[in-house]
Scaffold this motif. Structure first.
Motif, short mmCIF file in Angstrom:
data_model
loop_
_atom_site.label_atom_id
_atom_site.label_comp_id
_atom_site.label_asym_id
_atom_site.label_seq_id
_atom_site.Cartn_x
_atom_site.Cartn_y
_atom_site.Cartn_z
N ALA B 253 -18.06 -14.42 -8.28
CA ALA B 253 -16.74 -13.89 -7.94
C ALA B 253 -16.75 -13.05 -6.67
N ARG B 254 -17.94 -12.70 -6.21
CA ARG B 254 -18.07 -11.85 -5.00
C ARG B 254 -17.20 -10.61 -5.13
N ASP B 255 -16.25 -10.42 -4.20
CA ASP B 255 -15.47 -9.17 -4.28
C ASP B 255 -14.03 -9.42 -4.73
N VAL B 256 -13.83 -10.49 -5.48
CA VAL B 256 -12.49 -10.72 -6.05
C VAL B 256 -12.15 -9.56 -6.98
N LYS B 257 -10.94 -9.05 -6.84
CA LYS B 257 -10.53 -7.93 -7.70
C LYS B 257 -9.69 -8.45 -8.87
N VAL B 258 -9.85 -7.82 -10.00
CA VAL B 258 -8.96 -8.13 -11.11
C VAL B 258 -7.61 -7.50 -10.80
N PRO B 259 -6.55 -8.31 -10.74
CA PRO B 259 -5.25 -7.71 -10.42
C PRO B 259 -4.84 -6.70 -11.49
N ALA B 260 -4.17 -5.66 -11.05
CA ALA B 260 -3.71 -4.64 -12.00
C ALA B 260 -2.75 -5.27 -12.99
N TYR B 261 -2.89 -4.89 -14.24
CA TYR B 261 -2.06 -5.50 -15.27
C TYR B 261 -0.79 -4.68 -15.49
#
Lengths: 168, 648
Positions: B253-261
């Motif tokens: 995933a490298r630096d993919v961020k989990v979007p804020a929920y």
């Protein structure tokens, strides 16, 4: 003359029986019987608490086997006290004597149902003999109530629950 | 770092064995730098590429393998991992963010990435969500169904490829019919076993899911999971499905961020309608609230608030399903007078009826073949009695639960001290009348329950009656449909919690009761409750392995068999048919009954490690057995009691 009376009995009983069918496979909105809070109460009382006293000529021991084999127990309970149509304490005209019982079994509706039905089946002569019917009748006539004389503690507790203060 | 030990295993044998399995090609390819595609081509040559062990002979070792075998190749010195931040970790993070407590699954290679993340990612791992081992996909999905009815929130079930979706399909259908939120993830591995993958796997169940997606990138996957949750919990609620490619699960995933929920906002009535309804309620002399099935326990609490503010009598569906007004509340019942001058219907009929969107509103996008499943087709009203159409009754197409807060606020604002006094007077009168009605109904029910009380086999009423004193002061949840065992809970018990009774199967499919009860057990374990499951025997046998799940995860489920030794409904139907055709009325039991042999459910439970007792056919022994069962589940240990019962 006798036949007319029994026909009437069949008619009355048939109407009463066809009014109560259990739906197969209930959806979320269906209920077996009504509950409190406005969804209807228990089924209305029918029949008589007095057991018939007419003569019995069949063999009750054989009748017990036949009562199971012919699936009578499936709707009337193993002891005739439970299910959709108990006998004990609910003795109806079609159970008054051997002849009315016989006429009832033979005369039950055999109309081809469009939908699945848990109504009382028809028991034609070629599927069950007169002698067998009398044996079953003899067995049914041995049924006694297994209701307790006094209210058992569990049921008494249930009644008391209504008086307990509501707890959130 | 420990010195690498000398391997005791015969490496040549190990390699040969590994090479017959499809994975061998991948492992060998990675170790030797052989492109995976070449290894796959080698697999294809052997026919089908399927992992049919023992089917084809092992290929001869490559020169690279021989070199390594001979010890001429040193293992790589660095212990660098192939993937540092697997994307499935992020997917599990999304599940954590939306509050998923459990992921139930029967293991499948197509979601091995996700499974590894559930069990190993996080601090602590395997918690929120915890992996629940299911022995059948039907069990996994129906556990999620039962859990959601007990809590008002979804959990997750994972399905392996086509075959997993197929196995789970009936359960998905039932959750859909039951408008219950379930978050489904189907693993997809196109490169592994062809029969387990499809171009459009969600298409198999599209007609009875609310929403589905097949994301193509990691970013899309994270958004899809959030969206799936969102769609599941917004009305009309239902199961949603994300098809998750195994390559995405395994991707770096490298630096993919989990979007804020962002939690969903569910809208109720607008403020002017709320004011209008509040005005009518406050002005009414004898207001009444019909409470149907709401969505969450919060909705139930708000309905109670509203009724108490107004001193309004209420009706409830708590005896036939979850999330409704507490049956034992003093205001629940017809009240002092049944002439109501204003009735507010919450997912029920009334003078004004608030009814959330129906599943048929989404049919156009969800039923690709216009199948029109019965009850869901256009023009067919599903769920609850039809809205009243007399007396100028008005139906507002809006979620009832979300409407409660604005209405309560308006009522509070409009209630003068005088109105409050009147409301309290009203409430007292209702309480008295409802109590009298309850006692009268109980007396009649008790008279009925006495019939056959001491009979053997045991009457169904006796089971329910003997249970009540043992559970009435406990925090219990009754999880299985009760119609087949007489529905005596409706008349003998008091259903005061949103989860007191979870209602029916959804689409009337058997095989629901056992896994739904275990799902309710998942909800119960975390919340200090226990589950009562009066289990029909036909239903138990579809996927009885769910008993193992209950035992393994120590779920507080008390299973009491309603063992009438048949699919009893069908026995009565076929018996009737024999009569119609005038033949074989002593043969209706064929194909409809469970006899010759009788099934021993105590032994069945014991096979899965669950303690229990039975069969019990003497009613005098019943109460002591039930006491042992309740004591067991109160300690968190599931228990089985086999009771031989009257047929109905």
């Amino acid at each position: 003359m006798k036949l007319n009376v029994t026909r009437l009995a069949i008619g009355v009983a048939a109407i009463a029986l066809s009014a109560t069918t259990l739906n197969a496979q209930q959806g979320p909105a269906a209920a077996g019987r009504g509950g409190r809070g406005g969804r209807g109460g228990p089924a209305p009382y029918y029949g008589s608490k007095e057991a018939p006293t007419s003569p019995v000529s069949g063999n009750a021991v054989n009748g017990k086997k036949l009562y199971y084999q012919y699936a009578c127990y499936s709707c009337h309970g193993y002891t005739g006290e439970t299910g959709a149509r108990p006998f004990v304490n609910h003795w109806t005209a079609n159970l008054a004597n051997e002849a009315s019982f016989m006429a009832f079994l033979r005369g039950r509706a055999d109309a081809h149902p469009a939908r699945p039905s848990t109504s009382m089946p028809n028991f034609a002569a070629n599927t069950i003999t007169d002698a067998q019917v009398k044996d079953i009748y003899a067995y049914i006539r041995t049924f006694k109530s297994h209701a307790p004389a006094t209210t058992p503690p569990a049921l008494a507790e249930i009644l008391k629950s209504a008086d307990k203060p509501y707890k959130r | 770092m420990a010195k690498p030990k000398k391997l005791a295993v015969n490496r040549r044998g190990f390699l040969k064995g590994a090479a017959t399995a499809a994975a061998g090609a991948g492992a060998a390819a990675l170790a030797n730098g052989v492109p995976v595609a070449a290894a796959e081509a080698a697999l294809q040559q052997r026919g089908g590429g399927a992992a049919r062990q023992g089917d084809a002979p092992a290929p001869p070792p490559t020169p690279e393998q021989i070199q390594r075998d001979a010890g001429n190749v040193r293992p790589p010195s660095s212990t660098a991992r192939a993937v540092i931040r697997p994307a499935s970790d992020l997917m599990v993070q999304v599940l954590k963010d939306v509050g998923i407590e459990y992921v139930a699954a029967n293991p499948g290679s197509s979601f091995e990435g996700l499974q590894e993340s559930v069990i190993n990612y996080g601090n602590p791992p395997n918690k929120m969500p915890e992996f629940i081992t299911a022995l059948h996909e039907e069990s996994a999905v129906t556990m999620a169904h039962g859990y959601a009815k007990a809590t008002g929130r979804p959990m997750c079930a994972m399905l392996h490829g086509t075959i997993g979706v197929q196995h789970g399909a009936m359960s998905i259908y039932q959750a859909y019919y039951d408008r219950t939120p379930v978050l489904l993830i189907a693993g997809l591995d196109k490169g592994f076993i062809p029969a387990h993958s499809a171009r459009d796997m969600a298409g198999m169940v599209r007609s009875f899911t609310k929403w589905d997606a097949q994301p193509k990138t990691v970013e899309e996957a994270l958004v899809a999971l959030q969206r799936a949750y969102h769609e599941a919990v917004t009305p009309p609620m239902g199961p949603t499905l994300v098809v998750m490619d195994i390559d995405l699960q395994k991707e770096e995933a490298r630096d993919v961020k989990v979007p804020a929920y962002k939690p969903p906002t569910i809208t109720g009535v607008d403020s002017s309608t709320a004011r209008e309804i509040a005005t009518s309620l406050v002005a009414a002399q004898n207001p009444h609230i019909n409470v149907g099935r709401l969505r969450t326990p919060e909705g139930v609490a708000q309905a109670v608030q509203l009724a108490e503010l107004l001193g309004a009598s209420t009706s409830s569906t708590a005896t036939i399903g979850p999330m409704s007004f507490p049956q034992g509340h003093p205001l629940c019942g017809p009240g002092a007078s049944t002439t109501y001058d204003y009735t507010l219907g919450l997912e029920m009929g009334g003078t004004v009826s608030l009814r959330g969107p129906d599943l048929k509103t989404i049919l156009k996008t969800r039923d690709p073949y216009d199948i029109g499943f019965g009850g869901l087709a256009q023009g067919v009203r599903f769920g609850g009695p039809p809205a009243t159409s007399e007396n100028g009754a008005r139906v507002i197409d809006v979620d009832a639960e979300a409407s409660l807060a604005p209405i309560v606020e308006q009522v509070r604002m409009q209630m003068t001290p005088e109105k409050q006094r009147l409301a309290q007077e009203r409430a007292a009168k209702h309480a008295e009348a409802n109590h009298a009605a309850r006692v009268a109904a109980l007396r009649a029910a008790i008279d009925r329950a006495k019939e056959g009380w001491d009979a053997s086999p045991i009457s169904t009423a006796r089971i329910y009656a003997e249970l009540w004193p043992l559970i009435e002061n406990e925090d219990w949840c009754f999880s299985s449909p009760s119609a087949f065992s007489g529905g005596h809970n409706a008349q003998l018990w008091l259903h005061n919690k949103p989860y007191s009774y979870l209602g029916g199967q959804g689409a009337g499919g058997m095989g629901y009761g056992a896994p739904a009860s275990v799902g309710a057990g998942l909800a119960a374990r975390a919340r200090g409750r226990f589950v009562v499951n009066i289990q029909t025997d036909g239903d138990m046998n579809y996927a009885p392995g769910v008993l193992w799940t209950a035992q393994h995860h120590q779920l507080p489920v008390l299973t009491i068999m309603h063992n009438n030794r048949a699919w009893h409904q069908e026995l009565m139907f076929v018996e009737y048919m024999c009569g119609v055709r005038g033949r074989g009325t002593d043969r209706g039991w064929i194909g409809t009954s469970l006899r010759d042999p009788f099934i021993d459910y105590k032994m069945m439970a014991a096979a899965y490690g669950m303690p229990g007792e039975g069969p019990i056919s003497d009613p005098a022994m019943l109460s002591a057995a039930l006491k042992r069962g309740v004591a067991s589940v109160k300690k968190g240990q599931p228990y089985m009691i086999d009771v031989i019962t009257q047929p109905r």
